[in-house]
Design an enzyme around this catalytic site. Structure first.
Site, PDB file in Angstrom:
ATOM      1  N   GLY A  11      -6.945  14.835  -7.961  1.00 31.70           N
ATOM      2  CA  GLY A  11      -7.829  13.686  -8.112  1.00 31.70           C
ATOM      3  C   GLY A  11      -9.087  13.800  -7.257  1.00 31.70           C
ATOM      4  O   GLY A  11      -9.962  12.942  -7.319  1.00 31.70           O
ATOM      5  N   GLY A  12      -9.207  14.863  -6.479  1.00 30.23           N
ATOM      6  CA  GLY A  12     -10.366  15.044  -5.598  1.00 30.23           C
ATOM      7  C   GLY A  12     -11.491  15.794  -6.292  1.00 30.23           C
ATOM      8  O   GLY A  12     -11.446  16.072  -7.495  1.00 30.23           O
ATOM      9  N   GLY A  15     -10.648  19.454  -7.382  1.00 27.29           N
ATOM     10  CA  GLY A  15      -9.697  19.318  -8.490  1.00 27.29           C
ATOM     11  C   GLY A  15     -10.423  19.013  -9.784  1.00 27.29           C
ATOM     12  O   GLY A  15     -10.170  19.635 -10.824  1.00 27.29           O
ATOM     13  N   GLN A 110       5.397  21.128   0.954  1.00 27.03           N
ATOM     14  CA  GLN A 110       5.000  21.720  -0.336  1.00 27.03           C
ATOM     15  C   GLN A 110       5.560  23.137  -0.488  1.00 27.03           C
ATOM     16  O   GLN A 110       5.977  23.540  -1.581  1.00 27.03           O
ATOM     17  CB  GLN A 110       3.471  21.713  -0.490  1.00 27.03           C
ATOM     18  CG  GLN A 110       2.953  20.289  -0.755  1.00 27.03           C
ATOM     19  CD  GLN A 110       1.467  20.209  -1.046  1.00 27.03           C
ATOM     20  OE1 GLN A 110       0.740  21.200  -0.920  1.00 27.03           O
ATOM     21  NE2 GLN A 110       0.996  19.031  -1.406  1.00 27.03           N
ATOM     22  N   ASP A 157     -16.475  32.674   0.305  1.00 23.01           N
ATOM     23  CA  ASP A 157     -17.258  33.307   1.375  1.00 23.01           C
ATOM     24  C   ASP A 157     -17.834  34.638   0.888  1.00 23.01           C
ATOM     25  O   ASP A 157     -18.986  34.963   1.151  1.00 23.01           O
ATOM     26  CB  ASP A 157     -16.363  33.523   2.602  1.00 23.01           C
ATOM     27  CG  ASP A 157     -15.727  32.229   3.060  1.00 23.01           C
ATOM     28  OD1 ASP A 157     -16.465  31.314   3.434  1.00 23.01           O
ATOM     29  OD2 ASP A 157     -14.480  32.127   3.021  1.00 23.01           O
ATOM     30  N   HIS A 185     -11.048  31.886   7.224  1.00 17.65           N
ATOM     31  CA  HIS A 185     -12.048  31.113   6.477  1.00 17.65           C
ATOM     32  C   HIS A 185     -12.583  30.048   7.431  1.00 17.65           C
ATOM     33  O   HIS A 185     -12.151  28.900   7.419  1.00 17.65           O
ATOM     34  CB  HIS A 185     -11.420  30.475   5.232  1.00 17.65           C
ATOM     35  CG  HIS A 185     -12.314  29.439   4.602  1.00 17.65           C
ATOM     36  ND1 HIS A 185     -13.494  29.755   3.978  1.00 17.65           N
ATOM     37  CD2 HIS A 185     -12.226  28.090   4.537  1.00 17.65           C
ATOM     38  CE1 HIS A 185     -14.081  28.653   3.554  1.00 17.65           C
ATOM     39  NE2 HIS A 185     -13.331  27.627   3.887  1.00 17.65           N
TER      40      HIS A 185
HETATM   41  P1  NAX Z   1     -11.396  15.644  -1.693  1.00 16.28           P
HETATM   42  O1  NAX Z   1     -11.219  14.789  -0.506  1.00 16.28           O
HETATM   43  O2  NAX Z   1     -12.408  15.284  -2.728  1.00 16.28           O
HETATM   44  O3  NAX Z   1     -10.000  15.793  -2.455  1.00 16.28           O
HETATM   45  C1  NAX Z   1      -8.803  16.033  -1.798  1.00 16.28           C
HETATM   46  C2  NAX Z   1      -7.713  15.391  -2.626  1.00 16.28           C
HETATM   47  O4  NAX Z   1      -6.462  15.805  -2.078  1.00 16.28           O
HETATM   48  C3  NAX Z   1      -7.733  13.870  -2.589  1.00 16.28           C
HETATM   49  O5  NAX Z   1      -7.730  13.364  -3.915  1.00 16.28           O
HETATM   50  C4  NAX Z   1      -6.440  13.494  -1.848  1.00 16.28           C
HETATM   51  O6  NAX Z   1      -5.863  12.313  -2.332  1.00 16.28           O
HETATM   52  C5  NAX Z   1      -5.585  14.725  -2.150  1.00 16.28           C
HETATM   53  N1  NAX Z   1      -4.481  14.941  -1.225  1.00 16.28           N
HETATM   54  C6  NAX Z   1      -4.438  14.746   0.112  1.00 16.28           C
HETATM   55  N2  NAX Z   1      -3.222  15.035   0.591  1.00 16.28           N
HETATM   56  C7  NAX Z   1      -2.475  15.442  -0.456  1.00 16.28           C
HETATM   57  C8  NAX Z   1      -1.126  15.860  -0.594  1.00 16.28           C
HETATM   58  N3  NAX Z   1      -0.296  15.877   0.458  1.00 16.28           N
HETATM   59  N4  NAX Z   1      -0.684  16.191  -1.820  1.00 16.28           N
HETATM   60  C9  NAX Z   1      -1.498  16.139  -2.888  1.00 16.28           C
HETATM   61  N5  NAX Z   1      -2.796  15.753  -2.818  1.00 16.28           N
HETATM   62  C10 NAX Z   1      -3.259  15.403  -1.620  1.00 16.28           C
HETATM   63  O7  NAX Z   1     -11.658  17.128  -1.133  1.00 16.28           O
HETATM   64  P2  NAX Z   1     -12.267  18.403  -1.894  1.00 16.28           P
HETATM   65  O8  NAX Z   1     -13.732  18.399  -1.774  1.00 16.28           O
HETATM   66  O9  NAX Z   1     -11.669  18.482  -3.256  1.00 16.28           O
HETATM   67  O10 NAX Z   1     -11.723  19.586  -0.952  1.00 16.28           O
HETATM   68  C11 NAX Z   1     -10.355  19.902  -0.897  1.00 16.28           C
HETATM   69  C12 NAX Z   1     -10.075  20.891   0.222  1.00 16.28           C
HETATM   70  O11 NAX Z   1     -10.750  22.114  -0.017  1.00 16.28           O
HETATM   71  C13 NAX Z   1     -10.516  20.436   1.614  1.00 16.28           C
HETATM   72  O12 NAX Z   1      -9.468  20.700   2.531  1.00 16.28           O
HETATM   73  C14 NAX Z   1     -11.699  21.337   1.906  1.00 16.28           C
HETATM   74  O13 NAX Z   1     -11.893  21.523   3.286  1.00 16.28           O
HETATM   75  C15 NAX Z   1     -11.272  22.602   1.221  1.00 16.28           C
HETATM   76  N6  NAX Z   1     -12.300  23.606   0.936  1.00 16.28           N
HETATM   77  C16 NAX Z   1     -11.949  24.913   1.028  1.00 16.28           C
HETATM   78  C17 NAX Z   1     -12.800  25.939   0.714  1.00 16.28           C
HETATM   79  C18 NAX Z   1     -12.390  27.369   0.806  1.00 16.28           C
HETATM   80  O14 NAX Z   1     -13.224  28.233   0.534  1.00 16.28           O
HETATM   81  N7  NAX Z   1     -11.143  27.691   1.160  1.00 16.28           N
HETATM   82  C19 NAX Z   1     -14.218  25.644   0.313  1.00 16.28           C
HETATM   83  C20 NAX Z   1     -14.412  24.254  -0.184  1.00 16.28           C
HETATM   84  C21 NAX Z   1     -13.643  23.182   0.552  1.00 16.28           C
HETATM   85  O15 NAX Z   1     -14.323  22.883   1.735  1.00 16.28           O
END
Ligand code: NAX
Length: 329
Positions: A11-12, A15, A110, A157, A185
């Site tokens: 939902g984020g 996603g 998870q 990256d 990362h």
């Molecule tokens: P959002 O805050 O838009 O979405 C995160 C979603 O995860 C929310 O809908 C929340 O309800 C849900 N969520 C939280 N805990 C959960 C759980 N236990 N089970 C299932 N869903 C859960 O964040 P978004 O912009 O989509 O980013 C998601 C993640 O990607 C963040 O941790 C962010 O730091 C990370 N990233 C990683 C990157 C990488 O290269 N590895 C780059 C992009 C991003 O920064």
């Protein structure tokens, strides 16, 4: 048979950027049907359900089924590919140990739910930060699933590094290859141009034609720009990287399943390669062969590269210690 893909945090933002591209066949190709499981926490269910309605309205030929749930056992039931995007972001006043603890509370359960419910051979791509250590926690919690099945995303990256070289050299991105990311990362990551090529010739030679002080450009411009690109996007866009992160997630997972024709980067479990302590999930230069990531071995590392890698790996080791201190590993 369709492939079942579980997306946590569906939902984020990321996603939302992922779902429609997966349904359109960008990840597994135009012949592979997909079943999507959208796993959220209760607060995120509405957004995930809305995305599921839109997926329906997309009328995708490849999309067999969509299910939205906040129950991990249901979410990972029969899962072939898990994209672990949902994570706990750093809140105001939160220390690093608090962040690690909060995420251990997500990725430990998870990992267990994956072990208990996913299909044998499940592939897990961790996107949620701190991605490397979250992957380590999930792997350690998934009894009976090989740690090699848990990976962390560093492809974004690498793509950022290739894009910066493309701009600096005025060369099309397709010709820029072999720019691995080493380590974490995070801001300590090491985007490595030592073995990189542009249209088959060494990038270092091409850079020497453009810059009087290549080493200075690497240390002061290139590496910080790549490592801090996420912050730059937030500053300019007012929100974190979304579509580029989703794209990298798709490329990472696609390559893992379908294979690579050259090196790329992925956070994978170390068996001691290049002196990286065993068990850490560190980014390395990798190839995907027969459905498995293989670390590219035997590369010569300069003292400069070695010290950059060591600094990033030391950060990973610290994160592991902090998680151990919490009693999670
Ligand atoms: P959002 O805050 O838009 O979405 C995160 C979603 O995860 C929310 O809908 C929340 O309800 C849900 N969520 C939280 N805990 C959960 C759980 N236990 N089970 C299932 N869903 C859960 O964040 P978004 O912009 O989509 O980013 C998601 C993640 O990607 C963040 O941790 C962010 O730091 C990370 N990233 C990683 C990157 C990488 O290269 N590895 C780059 C992009 C991003 O920064």
């Amino acid at each position: 048979m369709a492939t079942t893909i579980t997306i946590t945090g569906a939902g984020g933002q990321i996603g939302y950027a992922l779902l429609f591209r997966i349904a359109a066949g960008d990840m597994l190709g135009p012949d592979e049907k997909v079943r999507l499981r959208l796993l959220e926490i209760p607060q995120g269910l509405g957004a995930a359900e809305g995305a599921a309605l839109e997926l329906q309205d997309g009328a995708f030929d490849l999309l067999e089924h969509v299910e939205v749930t906040d129950d991990a056992a249901t979410g990972f039931d029969g899962c072939d590919i898990a994209l672990l995007v949902g994570a706990r972001p750093r809140g105001p006043g939160m220390e690093r140990a608090d962040l690690l603890a909060a995420n251990a509370g997500i990725f430990g359960p998870q990992g267990r739910a994956i072990a208990e419910n996913a299909n044998p051979g499940v592939r897990v791509t961790v996107v949620g930060n701190p991605a490397n250590t979250n992957a380590l926690i999930a792997a350690a919690s998934a009894d009976g699933v090989p740690a090699e099945r848990f990976t962390a995303l560093t492809r974004l990256d690498e793509n950022r590094a290739r894009a910066q070289l493309s701009v600096a050299l005025g060369a099309p991105i397709t010709g820029i290859r072999r720019v691995p990311i080493w380590g974490n990362h995070s801001a300590t990551q090491f985007p490595d141009v030592t073995h990189a090529t542009v249209d088959g010739r060494p990038v270092l030679d091409a850079l020497a034609e453009r810059f009087d002080d290549v080493q200075g450009w690497l240390d002061q411009t290139f590496i910080p720009r790549v490592a801090k690109r996420g912050a730059e996007i937030i500053e300019v866009r007012g929100s974190s990287s979304v579509a580029s992160a989703a794209n990298a997630t798709i490329e990472h997972t696609r390559d893992w399943v379908r294979g690579t024709d050259d090196w790329t980067s992925a956070g994978v479990v170390s068996h001691g390669e290049y002196g990286v302590p065993e068990g850490l999930v560190s980014s390395f230069p990798v190839r995907a062969v027969d459905g498995e990531w293989r670390i590219v071995e035997g590369l010569e590392l300069s003292d400069w590269a070695r010290s950059r890698i060591d600094a990033s790996v030391a950060e990973l080791a610290c994160e592991r210690e902090a998680v151990r201190a919490l009693g999670v590993l």
